[in-house]
Design a protein around this motif. Structure first.
Motif, PDB file in Angstrom:
ATOM      1  N   LYS A 110       0.882  -1.175   0.000  1.00 34.71           N
ATOM      2  CA  LYS A 110       0.000   0.000   0.000  1.00 34.71           C
ATOM      3  C   LYS A 110       0.912   1.214   0.000  1.00 34.71           C
ATOM      4  O   LYS A 110       1.376   1.674   1.040  1.00 34.71           O
ATOM      5  N   PRO A 150       2.540   4.905  -0.141  1.00 32.85           N
ATOM      6  CA  PRO A 150       2.106   6.118   0.564  1.00 32.85           C
ATOM      7  C   PRO A 150       1.537   7.187  -0.359  1.00 32.85           C
ATOM      8  O   PRO A 150       1.897   7.275  -1.527  1.00 32.85           O
ATOM      9  N   LYS A 200       1.202  10.011  -5.123  1.00 33.64           N
ATOM     10  CA  LYS A 200       0.898   8.598  -4.882  1.00 33.64           C
ATOM     11  C   LYS A 200       2.115   7.814  -5.355  1.00 33.64           C
ATOM     12  O   LYS A 200       2.373   7.700  -6.549  1.00 33.64           O
ATOM     13  N   GLU A 243      -7.128   3.065  -3.290  1.00 33.33           N
ATOM     14  CA  GLU A 243      -6.245   3.392  -2.167  1.00 33.33           C
ATOM     15  C   GLU A 243      -6.169   4.895  -1.933  1.00 33.33           C
ATOM     16  O   GLU A 243      -6.197   5.368  -0.794  1.00 33.33           O
ATOM     17  N   ARG A 262      -9.131   6.206  -0.043  1.00 33.26           N
ATOM     18  CA  ARG A 262      -9.134   5.794   1.355  1.00 33.26           C
ATOM     19  C   ARG A 262      -8.013   6.468   2.154  1.00 33.26           C
ATOM     20  O   ARG A 262      -8.131   6.647   3.372  1.00 33.26           O
ATOM     21  N   GLN A 263      -6.925   6.844   1.492  1.00 32.80           N
ATOM     22  CA  GLN A 263      -5.804   7.470   2.188  1.00 32.80           C
ATOM     23  C   GLN A 263      -5.973   8.973   2.376  1.00 32.80           C
ATOM     24  O   GLN A 263      -5.415   9.552   3.304  1.00 32.80           O
ATOM     25  N   SER A 288      -7.075  12.574   3.413  1.00 29.37           N
ATOM     26  CA  SER A 288      -7.742  13.122   4.597  1.00 29.37           C
ATOM     27  C   SER A 288      -8.748  14.208   4.233  1.00 29.37           C
ATOM     28  O   SER A 288      -9.600  14.576   5.038  1.00 29.37           O
TER      29      SER A 288
END
Length: 421
Positions: free
Chosen positions: A28, A30, A48, A172, A175-176, A178
């Motif tokens: 996954k 960062p 990403k 991803e 979901r990552q 904020s």
């Protein structure tokens, strides 16, 4: 009854299933804020980092998801793919993880480093066949073997399971993050990543604008979208090898036609300068395709101010032997490197005069080759000159002409330029 073709669009449940399958296979990667570009553009710029993936590109996602979907009988017969780079490494690791025999066709000119990487990831489960001079040669040989031996072909982009695997990059990111994402810049080669990512954003974050980015010398998707039909380009510039295809996938084209908000191109020289900037300022190593999205940001600098922006860095499989060419292309793009045919006057000391009186105080000769091996001070030479500022070019040419040194300017004569330099 007439048969109708159903448009394929990746479904959320299939992408979620792919994410589950890949759970313990891929990293996954960062989603990281980049301070350099955030400050420069007045935006919150996030990278990403698929360049940090276990095979140093996102390609493992689609390759594994496809191979894992095969039936027991298909696995027993084995798989075949064609690739000169990242897809081959993804397929190789997938075969090793799943215990499936695979054969990978690669063209003869493939750098030895890439061949060794594929061997390392695949181990005993893969065979490498060097075939032909181009990817198309290797591709045809791979397809022929599949047809004759009944093996499964793992396409680098135009396959539903491959697209769903690549879509997990977008899954991803969502979901990552904020905060809501305003823009995602995604590199486009055959369109597997772009179609997968854009479709998942359409479902989970429909207000996000997805911007596809291609190299200027291989605008396959841009051309196809403008024409409204998937179009094969007759000729492409292959420098950005991870994103240079003559024709995008039929499936990927239809999805991108629906969900990409914009499709732009970036000059190869701009990509090269971006590679150098990322390394020098942030110690990030990317391949040319991996720098595409960042190189496109300047085109949107007014539009993205104050916005949350994601750039997908697609890979870092860069061959160090290309460094000199990358620097050269960056300088040419910045108009700081210039090549001339210099006609030295028929007198002794002409070369000394050229260095002392024609060159500016900040000019540097980086290439010098006489076109004749005899009578050296009295013949034409190809000379490469690196400037400190673009503005120094016109005065330099004026000095050459006034002292009868000027022969020709090569930068704007690509055929002659490639032959002589």
């Amino acid at each position: 009854m007439m048969e109708t073709n159903t448009l394929y669009i990746p479904r959320l449940e299939d992408v979620e299933k792919a994410a589950s399958i890949l759970e313990n296979i891929v990293d996954k990667t960062p989603l990281m804020q980049n301070i350099t570009y955030s400050r420069r553009l007045g935006a919150n710029v996030l990278f990403k980092r698929e360049d940090l993936q276990n095979v140093r590109s996102y390609k493992i996602r689609g390759a594994y998801n496809k191979i894992n979907s095969l039936s027991a009988e298909e696995r027993k017969r084995g798989i075949v793919c064609a690739s000169a780079g990242n897809h081959a490494q993804g397929v190789a690791l997938s075969c090793s993880e799943l215990g499936i025999k695979g054969r990978i066709y690669m063209p003869f000119p493939t750098p030895k480093q890439k061949v060794e990487q594929v061997k390392m990831f695949g181990g005993e489960f893969i065979d490498i066949v060097l075939y032909g001079d181009t990817f198309d040669d290797s591709y045809q040989a791979a397809v022929t073997e599949c047809e004759e031996a009944g093996k499964s072909f793992v396409h680098p982009f135009d396959d539903e399971k491959v697209i769903e695997g690549q879509a997990t990059v977008g899954y991803e990111i969502i979901r990552q993050a904020s905060k809501p994402i305003d823009y995602v810049f995604v590199p486009v080669g055959g369109g597997g990543l772009a179609s997968g990512l854009s479709s998942i954003f359409n479902v989970l974050s429909p207000n996000t604008k997805i911007i596809g980015v291609e190299p200027e010398g291989a605008p396959s998707m841009k051309t196809s979208l403008e024409k409204g039909t998937n179009t094969k380009l007759e000729k492409i510039e292959k420098f950005v090898d991870g994103a240079a295809v003559q024709k995008v996938g039929d499936k990927t084209f239809e999805v991108c036609k629906l969900f990409l908000h914009n499709m732009v191109t970036v000059a190869e020289g701009k990509v090269c300068q971006t590679i150098l900037d990322l390394y020098n300022k942030d110690a990030i190593v990317v391949e040319p395709a991996g720098a595409l999205t960042i190189a496109a940001l300047d085109q949107f600098k007014e539009e993205i101010k104050g916005k949350n922006v994601v750039c997908v860095l697609s890979g870092s499989n860069n061959d160090i032997t290309r460094t000199a060419e990358i620097k050269e292309r960056a300088l040419l793009y910045a108009k700081l490197k210039h090549y001339f045919i210099i006609r030295f006057p028929q007198r002794a000391g002409a070369l000394k005069q050229f260095v002392a009186e024609i060159l500016g105080p900040d000019d540097d000769i980086t290439h010098f080759q006489y076109s004749k091996k005899h009578n050296r001070e009295n013949g034409p030479a190809v000379v490469g000159i690196e400037l400190k500022n673009q503005e120094d070019l016109v005065p330099l040419i004026q000095r050459m002409k006034s002292h009868k040194f000027y022969g020709d300017y090569l930068n704007d004569k690509p055929d002659l330029f490639q032959f002589l330099v």
